[in-house]
Design an enzyme around this catalytic site. Structure first.
Site, PDB file in Angstrom:
ATOM      1  N   SER A 121      35.149   3.982  47.603  1.00  0.00           N
ATOM      2  CA  SER A 121      35.205   3.064  48.736  1.00  0.00           C
ATOM      3  C   SER A 121      35.499   1.652  48.288  1.00  0.00           C
ATOM      4  CB  SER A 121      33.858   3.030  49.458  1.00  0.00           C
ATOM      5  OG  SER A 121      33.412   4.308  49.742  1.00  0.00           O
ATOM      6  N   HIS A 142      41.021   7.835  50.559  1.00  0.00           N
ATOM      7  CA  HIS A 142      39.714   7.415  51.068  1.00  0.00           C
ATOM      8  C   HIS A 142      39.474   7.974  52.462  1.00  0.00           C
ATOM      9  CE1 HIS A 142      36.837   4.184  52.643  1.00  0.00           C
ATOM     10  NE2 HIS A 142      36.169   4.957  51.807  1.00  0.00           N
ATOM     11  N   GLU A 154      42.704   6.316  54.176  1.00  0.00           N
ATOM     12  CA  GLU A 154      43.386   5.204  53.512  1.00  0.00           C
ATOM     13  C   GLU A 154      43.963   5.748  52.201  1.00  0.00           C
ATOM     14  OE1 GLU A 154      40.950   1.226  54.971  1.00  0.00           O
ATOM     15  OE2 GLU A 154      40.051   2.447  53.408  1.00  0.00           O
TER      16      GLU A 154
END
Ligand SMILES: NC(=O)c1ccc[n+]([C@@H]2O[C@H](COP(=O)([O-])OP(=O)(O)OC[C@H]3O[C@@H](n4cnc5c(N)ncnc54)[C@H](O)[C@@H]3O)[C@@H](O)[C@H]2O)c1
Length: 596
Positions: A121, A142, A154
């Protein structure tokens, strides 16, 4: 031709890993699911079966499909099982050294053409990639929590990730039914960079006893339409993971104090209060891993007599003002059965307000939400006046005049002279200190903030702002009134932005700064927050609706009161306001609304 991924490996089957396994297996991909020990593997398996069983129970997954899904997963201890997969994604704890060691191992074990992905993250994908001999095949994928539900992924490319690998992973995301945004390697990427400052701020508010956990969460859910409050979301993310993410973002992201983890977080992690996964975090859960909150010693007494304890009886309410908020508030009280005295600055204004209330009530009738007799009864309860003297016998006054301290102070001084003793005097200010208004009277204990949201008849939230002089009785009365209006009243201290604006506007301002830095586009940032976090609108959509001038004014107030450098208004926001691009109301803000 995009590369075929027939089998993938997932390393670490905790909160995220188990969800990621589910996403792949649901979409027909064989998964080798790896954990560090037999015990951890069993917990990972339980995470997966718990989630798929819940999906079956909710009718979202057929039993046969669940069985097929589970049959695609090969649970293993140790990385050696990953020797022939096409792609590995890891979801082990957020520590750089752990991930680097893991990638060096994967590099040794996996086929030379395999793609190695991290679900980190906040850590640098680049730093992770250089632990391998194939940094051009390392990428960030992600996912968002819960992975089977949230649509966004992502895709994080580093300066060396090859273009084909990026394209292959984008195609894979589409196959998994996800929407991807592809971005460069920066701490927190899009969504977490905008989310974690907000989450940490909410924890700090809670730590400072500014408002209760329930009230902070209710405020953000009901005031902004978010799917979860920030503290409930922290519990879902996992407090240990959230701590590591904040810590990394603080160090990588320019040492922004807003990312320095709130001290309470560290204490909770040390005490083993990790959120849902350990059964207790900000809330208490039925058992570890369960999403069901159970009452604990901090759960407040709900409705009923306890709520009304010490509250004064309110039958007749004065509403001062003739704008949008006053109009909505008159309607809310009249519909709830209160006798209402509306006071404006002249007969003409009163006529206008009366017309606006009628129009709104009529809309309710047309939509079938209000009967004609109820509409007539509500209107019959309102008297229209242009003099404050008619407030001599009301039990509560709600002031909703222009947002200028001098005007409000003068009004409260007059109310102090006119109103009978024991009246609760409330201001709807959204940015001025309630204590300033209270001290314009000789009865500050009776003064409270009642911050309604626009449109008042629709929005379910009211912030009850208690100053250091507000009495318990006044607060109890405000609570009871909100309950009688069918609104959720959340009690907070008298600080700039109360709960909602203090948490919302810095996030919006951060989004503007991200756009200004050309990290991503307004469309991708809006997408990321809607699809990754379940927000009803993206930050730029919301800014255009709220108005850039209003947003800038609120952000300035927050900055002036809290002196937090990170709260300084984004220069781009100031420039747009100077240029007259104020949002929908002027046809142009972050987007051009005239062409749609
Ligand atoms: N929690 C979230 O909301 C969220 C969202 C997106 C991304 N992430 C990221 O996903 C990653 C995992 O976070 P999490 O919240 O799922 O953590 P978690 O603590 O819930 O799970 C981590 C799992 O990794 C296992 N593990 C540890 N070392 C291992 C090793 N050497 N080999 C194999 N397995 C190992 C642990 O046994 C545990 O089951 C982190 O990088 C985090 O930043 C988390």
């Amino acid at each position: 031709m995009a590369r075929e991924f027939t089998s993938v490996g997932v390393v670490g089957l905790g909160t995220m890993g188990a969800g990621i396994v589910e996403v792949f297996a649901r979409n027909g991909v064989d998964v080798v699911a790896v954990e560090i020990s037999d015990g951890a593997l069993e917990r990972g398996r339980a995470n997966l079966t718990g989630s798929t069983d819940r999906a079956v129970a909710r009718g979202k997954l057929a039993e046969a499909d669940r069985d097929a899904l589970l049959s695609r997963v090969d649970f293993r201890v140790g990385l050696d099982a990953l020797h022939s997969v096409d792609l590995v994604i890891e979801a082990v704890p957020e520590h750089l050294d752990l991930k680097q060691r893991l990638f060096a191992e994967l590099d040794r074990i996996c086929r030379p053409e395999a793609i190695l992905a991290t679900n980190t993250s906040s850590l640098s994908v680049t730093e992770i990639s250089v632990a391998t001999g194939r940094p051009n095949q390392v990428i960030g994928i992600h996912f968002f929590n819960p992975a089977p539900v949230m649509k966004l992924v992502e895709v994080v490319r580093t300066v060396v990730t090859s273009a084909e690998v990026v394209a292959d992973v984008e195609a894979l995301c589409a196959r998994l039914g996800k929407v991807d945004v592809t971005i460069n390697d920066r701490a927190g990427f899009i969504a977490n960079a905008l989310l974690f400052g907000y989450l940490n701020h909410a924890v700090a508010m809670h730590e400072a006893h500014y408002a209760t956990r329930e009230d902070i969460d209710a405020a953000m859910k009901l005031g902004c339409g978010l799917p979860m409050g920030p503290l409930a979301l922290m519990d879902l993310i996992g407090l240990d993971t959230a701590y590591e993410i904040l810590d990394t973002m603080y160090r990588r992201g320019g040492r922004d104090r807003r990312h320095a983890p709130a001290p309470l977080l560290k204490q909770m992690v040390t005490a083993g209060l990790l959120g849902r996964k350990s059964g207790r975090g900000f809330y208490t859960y039925e058992r570890p891993g369960s999403p069901k909150v159970v009452p604990d010693e901090r759960t407040p007494a709900t409705a009923g007599p306890a709520l009304a304890d010490g509250a004064r009886a309110i039958a007749k309410v004065g509403v001062v003002g003739s704008g949008t908020m006053a109009t909505g508030i008159i309607e809310v009280f009249a519909k709830a059965g209160y006798e209402v005295v509306s006071v404006t600055r002249g007969a003409e204004k009163s006529a206008k307000v009366c017309e606006a209330v009628k129009t709104s009530l009529n809309k309710g009738v047309v939509r079938g939400k209000l009967s004609e007799p109820d509409r007539d009864a509500a209107l019959g309860r309102v008297t229209w006046s242009a003099t404050l003297d008619h407030l001599a016998d009301v039990d509560l006054v709600v002031e909703a005049v222009i947002e200028e301290l001098s005007v409000k102070k003068a009004l409260f001084a007059s109310l102090d002279e006119i109103c009978k003793p024991g009246v609760v005097l409330a201001t709807t200010t959204s940015s001025l200190p309630v204590i300033d208004v209270a001290m314009a009277t000789h009865r500050p204990a009776d003064v409270v903030g009642l911050h309604f949201f626009n449109p008042a008849p629709v929005m379910p939230l009211v912030e009850i702002v208690r100053t250091i002089r507000t009495s318990e009785e006044t607060t109890a009365t405000a609570r009871a009134v909100c309950a009688a209006l069918g609104k959720t009243g959340v009690v907070c201290a008298d600080r700039s932005g109360f709960v909602v604006n203090a948490l919302l506007f810095p996030y919006l301002n951060d989004a503007v700064k991200m756009l200004e830095a050309s990290y991503s586009t307004a469309d991708d940032i809006d997408h990321a927050m809607k699809l990754g976090c379940g927000y009803p609108m993206g930050p730029f959509e919301l800014l255009d609706v709220v108005g850039l001038d209003v947003s800038l004014a609120i952000q300035r107030e927050l900055y002036l009161e809290l002196r937090e450098p990170g709260f300084a208004p984004a220069p781009l926001l100031e420039h747009l306001v100077t240029a007259g691009y104020l949002g929908r109301k002027t046809g142009r803000g972050f987007r051009d609304h005239t062409r749609r």
